[in-house]
Scaffold this active site. Structure first.
Site, PDB file in Angstrom:
ATOM      1  N   SER A 230     -30.893 -14.731   4.576  1.00 22.73           N
ATOM      2  CA  SER A 230     -30.155 -13.580   5.551  1.00 22.73           C
ATOM      3  C   SER A 230     -30.235 -12.091   4.935  1.00 22.73           C
ATOM      4  CB  SER A 230     -29.026 -14.126   5.802  1.00 22.73           C
ATOM      5  OG  SER A 230     -28.260 -13.728   4.574  1.00 22.73           O
ATOM      6  N   ASP A 231     -29.950 -10.904   5.776  1.00 23.93           N
ATOM      7  CA  ASP A 231     -30.547  -9.568   5.103  1.00 23.93           C
ATOM      8  C   ASP A 231     -29.006  -9.676   5.000  1.00 23.93           C
ATOM      9  OD1 ASP A 231     -31.110  -7.417   4.553  1.00 23.93           O
ATOM     10  OD2 ASP A 231     -31.081  -6.392   6.234  1.00 23.93           O
ATOM     11  N   TRP A 232     -28.902  -9.132   3.688  1.00 23.68           N
ATOM     12  CA  TRP A 232     -27.437  -8.662   2.888  1.00 23.68           C
ATOM     13  C   TRP A 232     -26.337  -8.401   3.615  1.00 23.68           C
ATOM     14  CZ3 TRP A 232     -31.429 -10.433   0.607  1.00 23.68           C
ATOM     15  CH2 TRP A 232     -31.249 -10.349  -1.339  1.00 23.68           C
TER      16      TRP A 232
END
Ligand code: BGC
Length: 753
Positions: A230-232
Site C-alpha cells: 500500500s502507499d503509506w
C-alpha cells in the site's frame, strides 16, 4: 539458494503470517528469525536514496542519510533516453545494495493530467507510452543490481487534493489507454518486484481494496508475480484489501490490522489460503533480495557525476534567437537566487539529503566574467525594488544576462496542488525589467511542472532545466556555454495558459470525486485535436545543430494485426556540431473506426550524430501501436483500414509520412435489432453488403416519382447522410418496408455477424 518458500509458509503460525502483511515500522518489514526470514528495508525513491535511520516519516521532514539527488522524472523523461534511465537505475540499485535497502520506492508513472498536480515533478509524462518506456528502463536498471522497485501509484492518482479519499471517476477506455497503460508495459516487460497501490478510490473503490485493479488487471491480465504494497497509510479496510490482492500494508499498523486478519481467518471470513499466498509472494521478493546481495560501494562522487550527465542529456532548450551558446569569457550577469542555490528537487517523500549541490554560479566561475545579483526573494512573493535595481544594473553593464528563475519550493510539492500556473509575480517582473535594459537575456527555468511565460517574446533564450538534481548547475553551464549540445525534448505540452488545459473544468473536483471528463484527450491528444496553439508542444526541443530526415521506409505496405511493422528513417546531422536527435514515431488512425486522437506516440529513438553523419533509425510497431481499447470486446482492437505512420521532430512538426493497410480477423460484436442505425451497420463491410441491396431499393423508392423538384430537394448524398442516424425500423416508416421484411433483414444481418 534453493529454498522451499511454501514450506516456510507452512511452518509459520497464523499470527506470524498476518504479521508479515504489514510493516514492522516506517521502513522495515518484519522478520521471523526462527524460520530464517530476515528483516528487510524499503526506502524512497525514485530519483535518489532517502534512507532514514530513525524517526521515519513519509513527508520528507526528518533527515535521511547523505545521498545523491538525480534529476526528477519531469526532467529525465525529456531525455527520451532508455539507456540513460537504465544507467541511472543501475547506479541507484548499487547505492541500495551498499546501504542494504531491498526495495527502492519508485518509479512513479502517474500521468500528468493537469499542470497543477503538486507532484508532477515526480511523474514522467502526459503520454503513457513515454512514461511506460522510461519506467521500464528505470526498473530494469535498479533490478539488475538485485534490488527491487515499486512502481507507483497504482492507479489514477493524478492530483494531491484529497488524494487519500477522492474517487477518480474514469471510464474504462480512458483508464486503459491513458492511466493504466503507463503501468502496463513496465509491469509486463520489466517485472517490478513490487507495485505500490495508490491512496485514492477509482470509480468509488479504493485502489487498496480493488479486486478488479489488483487481481483482474494486474495479476490475471498482466501476469504480475511480485507483491502489492500500500502507499503509506492507504489501507482503508484491511481484510477486504487482502482479499482484493493487497499483500503488504505500509507502514506499521500497530498490530491492529494483523489482529483483524487473524480474526477473519478464525471466524471463516478470510480463507487461510489467501493469506498464505500473500505471505508467499512477500517472502519470494524478500529472498530474491537476500540471494542477490552484493558487495557494493556507494560512490557519491561517481554518482554525482552521473547526476550531472543525466541532467545535461535531459534539459530542453525552448528558445534560442542565436544567443546560445554563450562565448567563453563573456561578461555575463547571472541573476536570481537559483543561480547560487538552485531549486533542483521537489518536496515530500522523494526529498534527498544531498551530499553536495552545484549551482550555475559556482560552475561557471572559470567560464565567464561574472557578476551576480539576487534579483528576487525566495521566501515571499513580493517585489523587492532594491534587488530588482541591482539586477538591472548588473544586466546593463554585462554583455548578456542569464536569469535563473522558476518555482520556489512552496509553489509545488507532494501533498497539495498548485492553484495556478504562474511563476511568482516578483520573478516575472524582474525578467520584464531586465529585458528593458539588456537585449541579450536568457531565462533558465527550475520547476517541476509547466509555467506561463508572459516574457517569452521578450527574451532571446529559454532553457528548461526542470528539477535537475544536485548537479544541475554544472549541466546548465555545459549547455549555456556549448560544452554540451542540448538534446532533451518536452515530455509534456506547455500550454499558453492554464485554462487551455483539457482538465481545466474538472480539476481537482469537489473533494469527493474528480471526473476525468476529457477522457482520452489528455495533453497533446487534446491540444492537437482542438488545433489549439500552445507555447511549446509535446516532443519539442532545440539543438545547436540541425537534423534532416529522409528515406522513410516501411518494411511492408500491408500487414495483419498479428504482424510487426519495421519503420526506418535516415537522420542526418546537417549542422556544424555533434548532437543528439530524438526521432518520434506517431501513428494516426485513418480507419474512422473510433474517436481517436489526431496522432499518438508509439515509438521513439535517440541518435547521436557527428556533423555530416547519417544514421538509419529503426523502430518497430505491433498491434498495440495501432489499437484502441474497445469496451465491447474488453480488449485492444485495431480496426482494418489505413493508418498513417508519421515521423516527427515534435508532435507538431511531422516531417515524413507514409501509410500502411492493416487487416484484422477480430470482429467487434454488435447487437442487431430494429433500432440499430444504418450508419453503424454500414461500417461493417459484411453487413454493409446485405444492407446495400435493401438501401438501393429504398433510395429508388424515395428518390423516384417526385419529379425534378424532389430530386433537387433530396439528393443521394443527403439520403446517405440521413441514413447515418436512421434506425432500421425507419425503413418501415419511410421506405414502405413491411414489418415482415424488416424482421427478415434483421435476421439476415445477425447471420452475417
Ligand atoms: C508517497 C509515496 C512514498 C511513501 C513513502 C507516500 O506519502 O505517496 O510515494 O513512497 O509515502 O514515503
Amino acid at each position: 539458494m534453493e529454498r522451499d518458500v511454501k514450506e516456510i509458509v507452512r511452518q509459520m503460525t497464523l499470527e506470524e503470517k498476518a504479521g508479515m502483511c504489514s510493516g514492522k515500522d516506517f521502513w522495515h518489514l518484519k522478520s521471523v528469525e526462527r524460520l530464517g526470514i530476515p528483516e528487510v528495508m524499503v526506502s524512497d525513491g525514485p530519483h535518489g536514496l532517502r534512507k532514514q535511520a530513525e524517526n521515519g516519516d513519509h513527508l520528507g521532514i526528518n533527515e535521511s542519510i547523505k545521498a545523491v539527488c538525480f534529476p526528477a522524472a519531469c526532467a529525465t523523461a525529456c531525455s527520451f533516453d532508455r539507456d540513460l534511465l537504465e544507467e541511472m537505475g543501475a547506479a541507484l540499485g548499487t547505492e541500495c545494495q551498499a546501504e542494504n535497502v531491498s526495495v527502492l520506492l519508485g518509479p512513479a508513472v502517474n500521468i500528468k493530467r493537469s499542470p497543477l498536480c503538486g507532484r508532477n515533478f515526480e511523474y514522467f509524462s502526459e503520454d503513457p507510452y513515454l512514461a511506460g518506456q522510461m519506467a521500464k528502463a528505470h526498473i530494469t536498471g535498479v533490478q539488475k543490481e538485485g534490488v527491487g522497485t515499486s512502481i507507483k501509484h497504482f492507479a489514477a492518482n493524478n492530483q494531491e487534493y484529497h488524494r487519500m479519499s477522492a474517487s477518480s471517476e474514469v471510464d474504462e477506455r480512458t483508464l486503459r489507454e491513458i492511466y493504466l497503460a503507463a503501468f502496463e508495459t513496465p509491469v509486463k516487460e520489466a517485472k517490478p518486484k513490487t507495485v505500490m497501490c495508490s491512496y485514492n478510490r477509482i470509480n468509488g473503490v479504493f485502489a487498496s481494496e480493488n479486486p478488479w485493479l489488483l487481481d483482474e488487471v494486474l495479476r490475471k491480465e498482466w501476469g504480475y508475480e511480485g507483491y502489492v504494497m500500500s502507499d503509506w497509510g492507504a489501507v482503508n479496510d484491511r481484510v477486504p484489501g487482502l482479499k482484493a490482492g493487497l499483500e503488504l500494508e505500509m507502514p506499521a499498523s500497530g498490530g491492529e490490522t494483523d489482529r483483524q486478519i487473524v480474526e477473519a481467518v478464525k471466524n471463516g471470513t478470510l480463507k487461510e489460503e489467501v493469506l498464505d499466498q500473500a505471505v508467499e509472494r512477500i517472502l519470494n521478493v524478500i529472498f530474491d533480495y537476500v540471494d542477490h546481495r552484493k558487495d557494493a560501494v556507494f560512490d557519491m562522487e561517481k554518482d554525482h557525476a552521473l547526476a550531472e550527465k543525466v541532467e545535461t542529456e535531459s534539459m530542453v532548450l525552448l528558445k534560442n534567437d542565436g544567443i546560445l551558446p554563450l562565448k567563453k569569457g563573456v561578461r555575463a550577469a547571472f541573476i536570481g537566487v537559483f543561480a547560487k542555490t538552485p531549486r533542483y528537487q521537489g518536496g515530500g517523500s522523494s526529498h534527498i539529503n544531498s551530499f553536495r549541490v552545484t549551482g550555475a554560479l559556482e560552475a561557471a566561475e572559470k567560464m565567464a566574467d561574472l557578476t551576480y545579483a539576487e534579483g528576487y526573494r525566495l521566501k515571499e512573493d513580493v517585489i523587492d525594488e532594491v534587488l530588482v535595481a541591482e539586477a538591472v544594473e548588473a544586466a546593463k553593464s554585462a554583455e548578456v544576462a542569464v536569469i535563473f528563475a522558476g518555482l520556489p519550493d512552496a509553489f509545488e510539492s507532494e501533498g497539495y496542488d498548485r492553484t495556478h500556473m504562474r511563476m511568482p509575480d516578483s520573478q516575472n517582473y524582474l525578467i520584464h525589467e531586465v529585458c528593458k535594459v539588456q537585449p541579450n537575456v536568457v531565462v533558465v527555468l527550475h520547476n517541476g511542472s509547466p509555467v506561463e511565460m508572459p516574457w517569452a517574446e521578450e527574451v532571446s533564450g529559454i532553457l528548461e532545466a526542470y528539477l535537475g538534481g544536485q548537479g544541475v548547475g554544472t549541466a546548465e553551464v555545459r549547455i549555456l556555454f556549448g560544452e554540451a549540445n542540448p538534446c532533451g525534448k518536452l515530455a509534456e505540452t506547455i500550454p499558453y495558459k492554464l485554462s487551455d488545459n483539457p482538465s481545466y473544468l474538472n480539476f481537482p473536483g469537489d473533494g469527493e470525486t474528480v471526473a476525468y471528463r476529457e477522457g482520452i484527450f489528455v495533453g497533446y491528444r487534446y491540444y492537437d485535436r482542438k488545433e489549439m496553439p500552445v507555447r511549446y508542444p509535446f516532443g519539442y526541443g532545440l539543438s545547436y545543430t540541425e537534423f534532416s530526415y529522409s528515406n522513410l521506409q516501411l518494411d511492408k505496405s500491408s500487414m495483419k494485426d498479428t504482424d510487426t511493422l519495421t519503420v526506418s528513417v535516415d537522420i542526418t546531422n546537417t549542422g556544424k556540431r555533434a548532437g543528439k536527435e530524438i526521432v518520434q514515431l506517431y501513428v494516426a488512425d485513418r480507419t474512422g473506426s473510433a474517436d481517436r486522437p489526431v496522432r499518438e506516440l508509439k515509438n521513439f529513438a535517440k541518435v547521436s550524430l557527428e556533423p555530416g553523419e547519417t544514421e538509419t533509425v529503426r523502430m518497430e510497431l505491433n498491434k498495440r501501436s495501432f489499437a484502441w481499447y474497445n469496451v465491447k470486446l474488453h480488449d485492444w482492437y485495431a480496426a482494418s483500414g489505413t493508418y498513417e505512420i508519421q515521423i516527427g521532430k515534435s508532435s507538431r512538426e511531422i516531417v515524413l509520412c507514409d501509410t500502411v493497410e492493416l487487416t484484422t480477423d477480430v470482429k467487434v460484436p454488435m447487437e442487431i435489432h430494429k433500432n440499430t442505425t444504418v450508419g453503424q451497420l454500414l461500417r461493417n463491410p459484411d453487413m454493409a453488403q446485405v444492407l446495400q441491396e435493401a438501401l438501393s431499393e429504398m433510395m429508388s423508392t424515395m428518390g423516384a416519382g417526385g419529379g425534378e423538384a424532389s430530386t433537387e430537394a433530396i439528393s443521394p448524398e443527403m439520403i446517405r447522410g440521413m441514413m447515418e442516424s436512421m434506425p432500421l425500423r425507419g425503413l418501415r416508416s419511410f421506405a414502405g418496408m413491411s414489418e415482415e421484411a424488416l424482421n427478415r433483414l434483421v435476421e439476415k444481418l445477425r447471420e452475417v455477424q
